[in-house]
Design an enzyme around this catalytic site. Sequence first.
Site, PDB file in Angstrom:
ATOM      1  N   TYR A 116       0.885  -1.160   0.000  1.00 46.40           N
ATOM      2  CA  TYR A 116       0.000   0.000   0.000  1.00 46.40           C
ATOM      3  C   TYR A 116       0.923   1.209   0.000  1.00 46.40           C
ATOM      4  CZ  TYR A 116      -3.903   3.071   1.362  1.00 46.40           C
ATOM      5  OH  TYR A 116      -4.862   4.052   1.405  1.00 46.40           O
ATOM      6  N   THR A 117       0.940   1.974  -1.092  1.00 51.00           N
ATOM      7  CA  THR A 117       1.959   3.016  -1.255  1.00 51.00           C
ATOM      8  C   THR A 117       1.408   4.440  -1.359  1.00 51.00           C
ATOM      9  OG1 THR A 117       1.950   2.687  -3.662  1.00 51.00           O
ATOM     10  CG2 THR A 117       3.558   1.419  -2.376  1.00 51.00           C
ATOM     11  N   ASP A 161      12.160   4.486   2.795  1.00 54.38           N
ATOM     12  CA  ASP A 161      12.828   5.500   3.600  1.00 54.38           C
ATOM     13  C   ASP A 161      11.879   6.127   4.628  1.00 54.38           C
ATOM     14  OD1 ASP A 161      11.394   6.569   1.405  1.00 54.38           O
ATOM     15  OD2 ASP A 161      12.468   8.472   1.559  1.00 54.38           O
ATOM     16  N   TYR A 210       1.684   5.451   6.658  1.00 52.27           N
ATOM     17  CA  TYR A 210       2.411   4.660   5.664  1.00 52.27           C
ATOM     18  C   TYR A 210       3.733   4.160   6.227  1.00 52.27           C
ATOM     19  CZ  TYR A 210       5.390   3.661   1.637  1.00 52.27           C
ATOM     20  OH  TYR A 210       6.270   3.075   0.763  1.00 52.27           O
ATOM     21  N   LYS A 230       4.785   0.216   7.149  1.00 50.11           N
ATOM     22  CA  LYS A 230       5.945  -0.404   6.511  1.00 50.11           C
ATOM     23  C   LYS A 230       6.967  -0.842   7.558  1.00 50.11           C
ATOM     24  CE  LYS A 230       6.735  -0.718   2.622  1.00 50.11           C
ATOM     25  NZ  LYS A 230       6.471  -1.825   1.649  1.00 50.11           N
ATOM     26  N   TRP A 279      11.790   7.250  -3.471  1.00 51.86           N
ATOM     27  CA  TRP A 279      11.546   8.062  -4.662  1.00 51.86           C
ATOM     28  C   TRP A 279      11.571   7.208  -5.938  1.00 51.86           C
ATOM     29  CZ3 TRP A 279      14.163  13.551  -4.337  1.00 51.86           C
ATOM     30  CH2 TRP A 279      13.934  14.108  -3.075  1.00 51.86           C
TER      31      TRP A 279
END
Length: 319
Positions: free
Chosen positions: A77-78, A118, A141, A145, A166
Amino acid sequence: MVWLIGSQGMLGKEVSRCLTLNKIQWVGSDRDVDITNPSQLDSFAESHDSTSTQTGNAVTLGKTSEKITWVVNCSGYTNVNKAEEEPEQAAAINEIGVRNITRTTRRIGAKLIHISTDYVFDGTSNVPYSEEDKKNPLGIYGKTKSDGENAIQKEMTQYYILRTAWLYGFDGKNFVYTMTNAMNAKSEVKVVNDQKGSPTFASDLASVICKIIESSDKARHLFGKNSALPYGIYNYTNSGEISWYDFASKIYEIGRKYNRITQECKVSPCNSDEFPSPAKRPAYSVLSKNKIQNLLRIKIPSWEESLEKFMKSERFEIK
């Protein structure tokens, strides 16, 4: 054989190409296998010998010649902002789903490669983050993660967690395509200049994933070692340290060079305050790549080099 989870995503498609190019047998799953449902994962794993094995654009039906020895998880899930509104959904995929994948991987005796971010860091550092630095995510988020990483570490030992940042590539929405579209439509774009990090070309990350698999399998066959690269957490992005404004400025320069951007557009810096969002971003999220570079003996391309390779490619299609 590699089981590629999330095979239809931006990174997943790039990994599938790399596996095929390197003649590594693989089978893919995406939304057809619900990672939040342990029984679906187990069923897929148990029936892999009668599942289609994909090789490039070809599909070979029937039994595969190898058992699953690697699981590469490119799912996730980004949507950083939406995660603030949907914490349960984000946790279901990034934490619970990852735990389920880990347990299935351990059950079948395979090794796991998992993609993290990151965003597990808070961005208060002024030097690149190492793999051992303390995590402190700012939003949902990053927290989910981070919890996914913790689940892997709790459930098994034969894993590689690759933190990246990125990410952009040919298959899917990303910053490069967004900026290219905007620069072709507007006379000026404003981009934040107070968030620093390092871009990652999906093709480069996919190559590292394949190299981990190949080096480990080679070590096992030639030397009887379980793995050439020690298990654990590794950082990987392209080299360099820039702001989003720097990134956008280079996109414009290269875009004009290769006629991806067909009009003049001014790229102006601004502060994050001018673009408020539900999720707080880390101000500094540069990752140190020394560990993977030294242990895997790879040369990491610069972000400028990889960006130009991406934008001049015939596969570059503005979405």
